[in-house]
Design an enzyme around this catalytic site. Structure first.
Site, short mmCIF file in Angstrom:
data_model
loop_
_atom_site.label_atom_id
_atom_site.label_comp_id
_atom_site.label_asym_id
_atom_site.label_seq_id
_atom_site.Cartn_x
_atom_site.Cartn_y
_atom_site.Cartn_z
CE LYS A 58 -2.45 -2.69 -0.43
NZ LYS A 58 -2.49 -4.16 -0.35
N GLY A 188 -0.30 -13.94 -13.52
CA GLY A 188 -1.41 -14.03 -12.57
C GLY A 188 -2.11 -12.70 -12.39
CB ILE A 192 -0.48 -10.24 -5.09
CG1 ILE A 192 -1.01 -10.46 -3.67
CG2 ILE A 192 0.98 -9.83 -5.05
CD1 ILE A 192 -0.34 -11.57 -2.89
CD GLU A 211 -5.55 -15.48 -14.42
OE1 GLU A 211 -4.92 -14.91 -13.50
OE2 GLU A 211 -5.86 -16.69 -14.37
NE ARG A 280 1.00 -14.96 0.86
CZ ARG A 280 2.30 -14.67 0.99
NH1 ARG A 280 2.97 -14.18 -0.03
NH2 ARG A 280 2.92 -14.88 2.14
CG HIS A 452 -25.20 16.42 -0.47
ND1 HIS A 452 -25.12 15.61 -1.56
CD2 HIS A 452 -25.16 17.71 -0.91
CE1 HIS A 452 -25.06 16.37 -2.65
NE2 HIS A 452 -25.08 17.64 -2.28
#
Ligand code: FAD
Ligand code: AMP
Length: 480
Positions: A58, A188, A192, A211, A280, A452
């Protein structure tokens, strides 16, 4: 034989450290064993999540997004940011500092809660004993009334693309690049792969994601998955479905990857770096002595029942090393529940309401069942969708891609799931998760007063749309 504890926890990832802290809060004499060592040989707590997972990824996602905004997204606001440059070494250094701050934070929390931190590799023996081999190779045997195994997971490797940590890396290596690769391959298109692919794409890599499956984000709600695929494609991620990697050859500084495309034809692509993100697997190497009596299931996970009890009495297991989604918050919630059970309380974990998030931009987030799952379960349902383009707040922020989708039972109106691709989707989906924990109906969410202008109003409007009452879009279904 050394000291006896009420509880010994093996592994200090988000499962283990949370369990240890909660147990100590409840008065149990607790120790947590961790084998992770920093490059300078010091013991480090925090597991995958803090060291090489959630937190560092992150940090890089945020840095790279800010770079992208400064470079390409500010002009529309009238801001001329001039020539924008990225110092990759500095960016990685910032990430390392955050990791250090948070792993150090766990040690501080252990001290504050009187959890004993034991550095070394733990092996479960028979009769609730654990042998620990410390970093100098010395072994000590500890004993406890209860033991929690929280040894986590490691990246899966595949024979066609063996990680050499130079040109071919796994998710850990992809957090350490010293410069932006020109041509980046990702194997993949899972969580991740998409996150790490996004980081380097924003910094200038030409990213190709290969993929094997023919559908994008197959486990997610397919309406949201299709929308997400469109958005990510527009950002420049070249996601190639039905492409199975069958081989790779490192040639000096680059790698030639061979894959079978959707027509079964063999194709080749050359990259400067290749990230292998094919999932994993549970990690139990060296964890269980032969007589420990803890059974594994056919996929190598530690077998546990609904309460995280293993086949050995007094031995529990939590987190990535047991069945269920491999998510930090699933691990830590199991940690809390198990610690409280050991202390004599009777909490239950609700596996039906576990949010999951992909931190691309915009974020992709979900909780509960997808439309495909509800349909397969044969339940009658209604769907409400609200696009961010109709939100004043999203438009003000120039961040309007995506939508909120809420699924509710057609008879009871009870919310069954929420699926979001859009700005702050991770935080928005949590609002629906809380509602689901309280058994809310779509009408309950729709009747709640929302501030709002907020992005949250899109959740309210999607909930109203379930019953044809949305105000700020034309309703697909008109109902009274
Ligand atoms: P881990 O965090 O893997 O910790 C296990 C610990 O046990 C390790 O420290 C290990 O050294 C130690 N250990 C193992 N065996 C022994 C032994 N015999 N003796 C002593 N110690 C031992 N999840 C999210 O929810 N959100 C995210 O945004 C997210 N992002 C991710 C990004 C990346 C790049 C990766 C790789 C993962 C991400 N995850 C994310 C997944 C998350 O990191 C895991 O689900 C979580 O860390 C699992 O926690 P755990 O406690 O079960 O195991
Ligand atoms: P996840 O389990 O969410 O991390 O996603 C991993 C992805 O990698 C899955 O979608 C798999 O289909 C994909 N995958 C596994 N092996 C290969 C391969 N050899 N080539 C391409 N994709 C693969």
């Amino acid at each position: 034989m050394s000291e006896k504890y009420d509880l010994l926890v093996i592994g200090s990832g988000p499962g283990g450290y949370v369990a240890a802290i909660r147990a100590a809060q409840l008065g149990l004499k607790t120790a947590c064993i961790e084998k992770w060592q920093s490059q300078d040989g010091k013991g480090v707590n925090g597991g995958t999540c803090l060291n090489v997972g959630c937190i560092p990824s992150k940090a890089l996602l945020d840095s790279s997004w800010k770079y992208h905004e400064a470079k390409d997204a500010l002009a529309i606001h009238g801001i001329d940011s001039g020539e924008v440059k990225i110092d990759v070494t500095k960016m990685i250094g910032r990430k390392d500092k955050i990791v250090k701050q948070f792993t150090g934070g766990i040690s501080a929390l252990f001290n504050a809660n009187k959890v004993t931190s034991i550095q070394g590799t733990g092996k479960l023996l028979a009769n609730k004993k654990v042998e620990v081999t410390d970093f100098a190779g010395k072994t000590t045997v500890y004993e406890a009334d209860n033991i929690i195994l929280a040894s986590g997971s490691v990246p899966v490797s595949i024979p066609p693309a063996p990680v050499d940590n130079k040109v071919i890396v796994d998710s850990t290596g992809a957090l350490e690049f010293t410069e932006t690769p020109k041509r980046l391959g990702v194997i993949g298109a899972g969580v991740i792969g998409l996150e790490l692919g996004s980081v380097w794409s924003r910094l200038g890599s030409e990213v190709i994601v290969l993929e094997a499956l023919d559908s994008f984000l197959a486990m997610m709600d397919q309406q949201i998955a299709k929308e997400s695929q469109k958005i990510l494609k527009k950002q420049g991620l070249d996601i190639r479905l039905s492409c199975r990697v069958t081989g790779s050859e490192v040639k000096g500084e680059e790698v030639v990857v061979t894959y079978q495309d959707k027509d079964g034809k063999e194709q080749q692509q050359t990259f400067d770096k290749l990230i292998v993100c094919v999932g994993r697997r549970p990690y139990t190497e060296g964890l269980l002595n032969e007589d420990a009596d803890v059974k594994l299931d056919e996929r190598g996970f530690i077998y546990v029942n609904d309460l995280c009890m293993t086949s050995a009495p007094g031995v529990w297991a939590i987190g990535d090393v047991v069945r269920g989604p491999m998510l930090a918050h699933k691990a830590s919630e199991e940690g809390v529940v198990v610690a409280e059970r050991i202390a004599g309380q009777k909490p239950m974990m609700n596996y039906n309401v576990i949010p999951n998030v992909i931190y691309t931009h915009p974020e992709i987030a979900a909780v509960g069942r997808t439309e495909e799952q509800v349909k397969a379960d044969g339940e009658p349902y209604n769907v409400g969708v609200f696009p961010f383009v109709a939100s004043g707040r999203a438009t003000a922020a120039n961040d309007t891609a995506g939508m909120v989708k809420i699924i509710a039972h057609a008879d009871t109106d009870r919310v069954l799931g929420a699926h979001i691709v859009g700005p702050s989707a991770a935080d928005l989906v949590q609002q629906v998760a809380i509602s689901m924990e309280f058994g809310a109906s779509a009408e309950d969410i729709g009747m709640t007063v929302f501030g709002h202008p907020t992005l949250s109003e899109c959740v309210k409007e999607a909930a109203l749309a379930v019953n044809g009452h949305a105000i700020h879009i034309a309703n697909r279904k008109k109902r009274k």
